[in-house]
Design a protein around this motif. Structure first.
Motif, mmCIF file in Angstrom:
data_model
loop_
_atom_site.group_PDB
_atom_site.id
_atom_site.type_symbol
_atom_site.label_atom_id
_atom_site.label_comp_id
_atom_site.label_asym_id
_atom_site.label_seq_id
_atom_site.Cartn_x
_atom_site.Cartn_y
_atom_site.Cartn_z
ATOM 1 N N SER A 149 39.643 8.065 75.512
ATOM 2 C CA SER A 149 39.796 7.522 74.160
ATOM 3 C C SER A 149 39.648 6.005 74.142
ATOM 4 C CB SER A 149 41.157 7.915 73.576
ATOM 5 O OG SER A 149 41.170 9.279 73.209
ATOM 6 N N LEU A 150 39.746 5.352 75.288
ATOM 7 C CA LEU A 150 39.603 3.902 75.330
ATOM 8 C C LEU A 150 38.160 3.444 75.125
ATOM 9 C CD1 LEU A 150 42.055 2.829 78.189
ATOM 10 C CD2 LEU A 150 42.440 2.931 75.718
ATOM 11 N N VAL A 151 37.210 4.371 75.105
ATOM 12 C CA VAL A 151 35.827 3.982 74.804
ATOM 13 C C VAL A 151 35.513 4.162 73.318
ATOM 14 C CG1 VAL A 151 35.129 4.656 77.124
ATOM 15 C CG2 VAL A 151 34.691 6.225 75.212
ATOM 16 N N THR A 152 36.462 4.662 72.544
ATOM 17 C CA THR A 152 36.254 4.835 71.107
ATOM 18 C C THR A 152 36.682 3.560 70.377
ATOM 19 O OG1 THR A 152 38.463 5.793 70.760
ATOM 20 C CG2 THR A 152 36.673 7.307 71.337
ATOM 21 N N ASP A 153 36.564 3.572 69.054
ATOM 22 C CA ASP A 153 37.009 2.428 68.246
ATOM 23 C C ASP A 153 38.528 2.501 68.108
ATOM 24 O OD1 ASP A 153 34.355 1.451 67.670
ATOM 25 O OD2 ASP A 153 34.137 3.185 66.352
ATOM 26 N N GLN B 289 40.952 5.651 84.177
ATOM 27 C CA GLN B 289 39.580 6.142 84.168
ATOM 28 C C GLN B 289 39.049 6.320 82.752
ATOM 29 O OE1 GLN B 289 37.537 6.743 86.999
ATOM 30 N NE2 GLN B 289 36.095 6.660 85.292
ATOM 31 N N THR B 290 37.937 5.637 82.455
ATOM 32 C CA THR B 290 37.230 5.822 81.180
ATOM 33 C C THR B 290 35.872 6.443 81.472
ATOM 34 O OG1 THR B 290 36.129 3.651 81.166
ATOM 35 C CG2 THR B 290 38.385 3.758 80.290
ATOM 36 N N ILE C 288 40.233 0.266 87.642
ATOM 37 C CA ILE C 288 39.612 0.558 86.350
ATOM 38 C C ILE C 288 38.328 1.331 86.610
ATOM 39 C CG2 ILE C 288 38.583 -0.375 84.246
ATOM 40 C CD1 ILE C 288 41.506 -0.996 84.345
ATOM 41 N N GLY C 289 38.196 2.504 85.967
ATOM 42 C CA GLY C 289 36.980 3.299 86.105
ATOM 43 C C GLY C 289 36.081 3.091 84.902
ATOM 44 N N LEU C 290 34.854 2.665 85.151
ATOM 45 C CA LEU C 290 33.889 2.400 84.084
ATOM 46 C C LEU C 290 32.665 3.295 84.241
ATOM 47 C CD1 LEU C 290 33.925 -1.520 84.008
ATOM 48 C CD2 LEU C 290 35.204 0.055 82.526
ATOM 49 N N ASP C 291 32.157 3.785 83.126
ATOM 50 C CA ASP C 291 30.944 4.593 83.094
ATOM 51 C C ASP C 291 29.751 3.644 83.075
ATOM 52 O OD1 ASP C 291 28.791 6.239 82.450
ATOM 53 O OD2 ASP C 291 29.973 7.524 81.126
ATOM 54 N N LEU C 292 28.975 3.625 84.144
ATOM 55 C CA LEU C 292 27.809 2.757 84.224
ATOM 56 C C LEU C 292 26.518 3.528 83.994
ATOM 57 C CD1 LEU C 292 28.863 0.479 87.218
ATOM 58 C CD2 LEU C 292 29.067 0.049 84.759
ATOM 59 N N VAL C 293 26.636 4.728 83.415
ATOM 60 C CA VAL C 293 25.469 5.523 83.026
ATOM 61 C C VAL C 293 25.405 5.598 81.499
ATOM 62 C CG1 VAL C 293 24.324 7.763 83.152
ATOM 63 C CG2 VAL C 293 25.538 6.866 85.151
ATOM 64 N N HIS C 294 26.417 6.194 80.887
ATOM 65 C CA HIS C 294 26.472 6.299 79.431
ATOM 66 C C HIS C 294 27.258 5.100 78.904
ATOM 67 C CE1 HIS C 294 24.941 10.399 79.739
ATOM 68 N NE2 HIS C 294 25.713 10.495 80.793
#
Length: 765
Positions: free
Chosen positions: A208-212, A240-241, A260-266
């Motif tokens: 949910s931390l990648v949402t607004d 993890q995001t 901190i986990g970051l999505d580096l694809v999407h």
């Protein structure tokens, strides 16, 4: 250079041969005892952990395995069980657990909806009147099992409190602070017990931390992680995001966690921009999601190597974890069975097992011999290049057709009111017409015949005769029940996307590429690897035959372009919108073929339109515009008297109601029985002036609702919807239901429609 750490975020539950699915369904059918069932699942679970261990993954997730759904697991772990199930506290029984997921004779199932913008469905937690307590520490049990049985120092996975609350229903956002205070001590208890057991790393998933995120929520997010860090200071938490870039990057990386986990694809480019602009904290580990956890394409290792070099500007090697972009839950298990695929395609794929190998390859690049590295990278480049330059991706006719589209390609000949009048005159339907969504039960007999046909034991003529026999039986049943608009039953189809992909150019199909959709329901998504080409009529024979058996209208049944797109593994070398237009053009030819053959009701289903909605509101408009245009491209060339239907599945419809209206379908049916009241409330403030059917019963449960129950749904809907535009139908297709329950439920539905017609006293048209 120090070796980087490898990690995984989650592994497919279903097993290479869908052992998990088969075990669940055997247990539900009463064929195995509870103890044998749990023992079988334990064997599957340990097998998955052992495989990751053998692949050399350093941080192996534990607790990601589930008996149905990980969100439901979190609910029951905290005793969040609605009163209707008769729960009285303590550890939740399997009977209650599965009643929440599937319903039972006493209570309807809990609502099910999409997990963010994926095709996975989760069971929505119901927090109204919730009295949370820790019933069982699931992550702790998973950790101890892995350590004791396999010697694995696992990484427990826990759905974060903020995300859990945001995925729940039954409260207003103003109540969020009080809910945090009620749940936070339980999360603290879970982490405290993990720390006491010697856990080193724990993965707390907060997609949910990648949402607004509303500004007022940040105080609660900070409160959560300050308290968790305080209660378990020796525990290393990876926040993890995934699925997108984090919007509030500086706030996220400032939270008191160790990784901190970051999505580096999407959303990867946006996350990289954040790193370039703001850097990365020196006291944290960066868990870099480099391997695509949601698609099946082989990674571009050359590109990833360059990204890793850039990440070296922000973190030292001992603070870098290489991992997938998300859980591998969304990918098939293994390529081992896929020898029948074209070599140029197979060499370009990576399923879950192969993605683990890719992770390890990236991790080992720093330590490997330079010649070995260059050889691996060269082989990787060659495989990707061969597909990119293949004839499958250079169809000039298709590319030209897409380039030549103009505004007239997306517009019906007349407005809805004109079409509606013409269609009423053509079909003479009663008020509150009844229909179904499309499919009828796929019995063991149907599956056996299809299997025999695919194996060559039945020839095409024999198989078509069998399908016709099934079709006639169900046309007769529909006539006897008194349904107003019929369907042919789709007995020739395995999956609503696979069926069409098999008949279109540019698609490929796997032997074992199954993924979980919901519960034991697994799907085998097609692979869109080339330009999409219409080759021949796909549904004409069966639909025309069904129409020859009755004077009532029979709907032609197609799957829409956006759903085919969203329920497939899609090529990434061109924009998704271009692929959607290619599919739309192909379906347009099929729609025109049906109309020319006298089929004047055509349903083009878009159950997956909402699930593809980007997670950030700023990206909604472009996606919805492209999606609506793709749908209209497939349906806009028909005459006014041809009635276009569509259907949509579980989603937050209020998010897309304007786009649903813009699709300009003559009739839309919505899958809403588990959240019917909420949708009715939405229609009190939002108007919809075209034909609409709200599902009056839940087809995902074996339960047969009463006439009174279904009529109540109809009556409540008619408080806010025009009875002259209202249709009565089940929630979704009936493929997964049994014959006896299907007939009983439809009989009650028709009776409910009849009673409702009499009560509203509107004459038949």
């Amino acid at each position: 250079m120090s070796q980087w750490i490898s990690s995984n975020l989650g592994y497919p539950r279903i097993g290479a041969n869908r052992e998990w699915k088969k075990a669940l369904e055997s247990f539900w059918a009463g064929k195995v005892s509870e103890s044998d069932f749990l023992a079988e699942l334990k064997g599957i679970r340990l097998g998955h952990l052992r495989l990751q261990q053998e692949k050399g993954i350093n941080l192996i997730p534990v607790g990601d395995f589930s008996l149905y759904d990980h969100v439901l697991d979190t609910s029951t772990m905290f005793g969040i069980v609605p009163k209707r199930y008769g729960y009285e506290g303590g550890e939740v029984s399997l009977d209650t657990y599965y009643a929440m997921a599937r319903g039972n004779d006493q209570a309807a199932a809990s609502e099910m909806t999409k997990w963010f913008n994926t095709n996975y469905h989760y069971i929505v937690p119901e927090l109204a009147d919730a009295n949370p307590s820790l019933t069982v520490n699931r992550p702790l049990h998973a950790y101890l099992e892995a350590k004791q049985e396999l010697g694995i120092e696992g990484k427990p996975v826990l759905l974060g409190l903020y995300t859990f609350l945001k995925l729940s229903k039954g409260y207003a956002n103003a109540e969020l602070p009080s809910l945090v205070e009620r749940f936070l001590p339980l999360y603290c208890e879970v982490l405290s017990e993990l720390q006491q057991a010697g856990v080193q790393w724990v993965q707390i998933d907060e997609p949910s931390l990648v949402t607004d995120i509303p500004a007022e929520d940040w105080k609660q997010i900070e409160r959560i992680y300050e308290e968790l860090n305080k209660v378990a200071p020796e525990l290393k938490i990876i926040l993890q995001t995934y699925f997108e870039a984090v919007g509030d990057y500086e706030k996220v990386v400032s939270l008191p966690v160790q990784g901190i986990g970051l999505d580096l694809v999407h959303g990867g480019e946006a996350n990289l921009e954040h790193l370039r602009e703001y850097g990365f904290p020196e006291d944290k580990v960066l868990a870099a999601g480099l391997i695509d956890g949601r698609n099946i394409w082989r990674s571009d290792l050359t590109e990833h190597t360059q990204v890793i070099k850039e990440l070296g500007k922000f973190v030292s090697p001992d603070r870098l974890i290489i991992q997938p972009s998300s859980s591998l839950l969304h990918t098939p298990v293994s390529l081992a069975k896929e020898d029948a695929l074209l070599p140029v395609l197979r060499n370009s794929l990576a399923f879950a097992e192969e993605k683990l190998d890719e992770i390890q390859l990236l991790v080992n690049i720093a330590a490997e011999d330079e010649n070995v590295i260059q050889e691996a990278l060269a082989e990787n480049r060659k495989a990707l290049s061969e597909l990119k330059t293949s004839v499958f991706r250079s169809n000039g006719t298709v590319r030209e057709a897409v380039n030549n589209l103009d505004e007239s390609s997306f517009v019906r000949k007349s407005d809805f009111s004109t079409r509606h009048a013409a269609q009423q005159k053509r079909f003479h339907l009663p008020i509150l017409p009844t229909t179904t969504i499309g499919s009828f039960p796929q019995t063991a007999e149907v599956r056996k015949a299809r299997r025999q046909w695919r194996n060559g034991q039945l020839d095409n003529q024999q198989y078509e005769a069998f399908v016709d026999e099934q079709t006639k039986e169900w046309i007769d049943i529909q006539e006897e029940l008194g349904l107003d608009v019929l369907v042919h039953g789709e007995f020739e189809r395995t999956d609503m996307v696979e069926f069409f992909g098999e008949k279109l150019g540019g698609f490929a199909f796997t032997a074992g590429g199954w993924v979980q959709s919901y519960g034991s329901r697994c799907v085998k998504p097609p692979i869109i690897f080339g330009d999409v080409v219409y080759q021949e009529p796909m549904t004409l024979r069966e639909t025309v035959y069904a129409q020859s058996l009755t004077k009532k209208p029979v709907k032609g049944m197609l799957t829409g372009p956006v759903t085919i797109l969203n329920w497939s593994f899609v090529r990434t070398d061109i924009p998704r919108s271009e692929v959607a237009y290619q599919i739309g053009l192909a379906l347009r030819e099929e729609v025109e073929a049906l109309e020319s053959a006298g089929i004047e009701m055509i349903q083009v289903d878009e159950p997956a339109l909402r699930e593809g909605l980007p997670l950030k509101k700023a990206d909604h408009e472009s996606y919805l515009t492209d999606s609506v245009k793709a749908f209209k491209l497939s349906t806009s060339s028909v005459n006014d008297t041809t009635q276009i239907h569509t259907h949509m599945c579980y989603c937050e419809f209020h998010d897309v109601i304007d786009s649903i209206e813009a699709m300009d379908a003559d009739v839309i049916s919505l899958e809403t029985s588990r959240s019917h009241g909420e949708l009715i409330e939405n229609f009190k403030t939002q108007t919809y002036d075209k034909g609409i059917g709200l599902g009056v019963y839940d087809i995902h449960s074996p339960r047969v609702p009463s006439v009174e129950e279904m009529k109540e749904v109809v009556v409540s809907a008619l408080d806010v919807l025009d009875p002259e535009l209202f249709w009565i139908n089940p929630d979704c297709g009936l493929k997964t239901r049994g014959k006896e329950e299907t007939v009983a439920a439809l009989r009650n539905m028709v009776a409910a429609a009849g009673e409702a017609r009499n009560e509203i006293q509107v004459p038949s048209l």
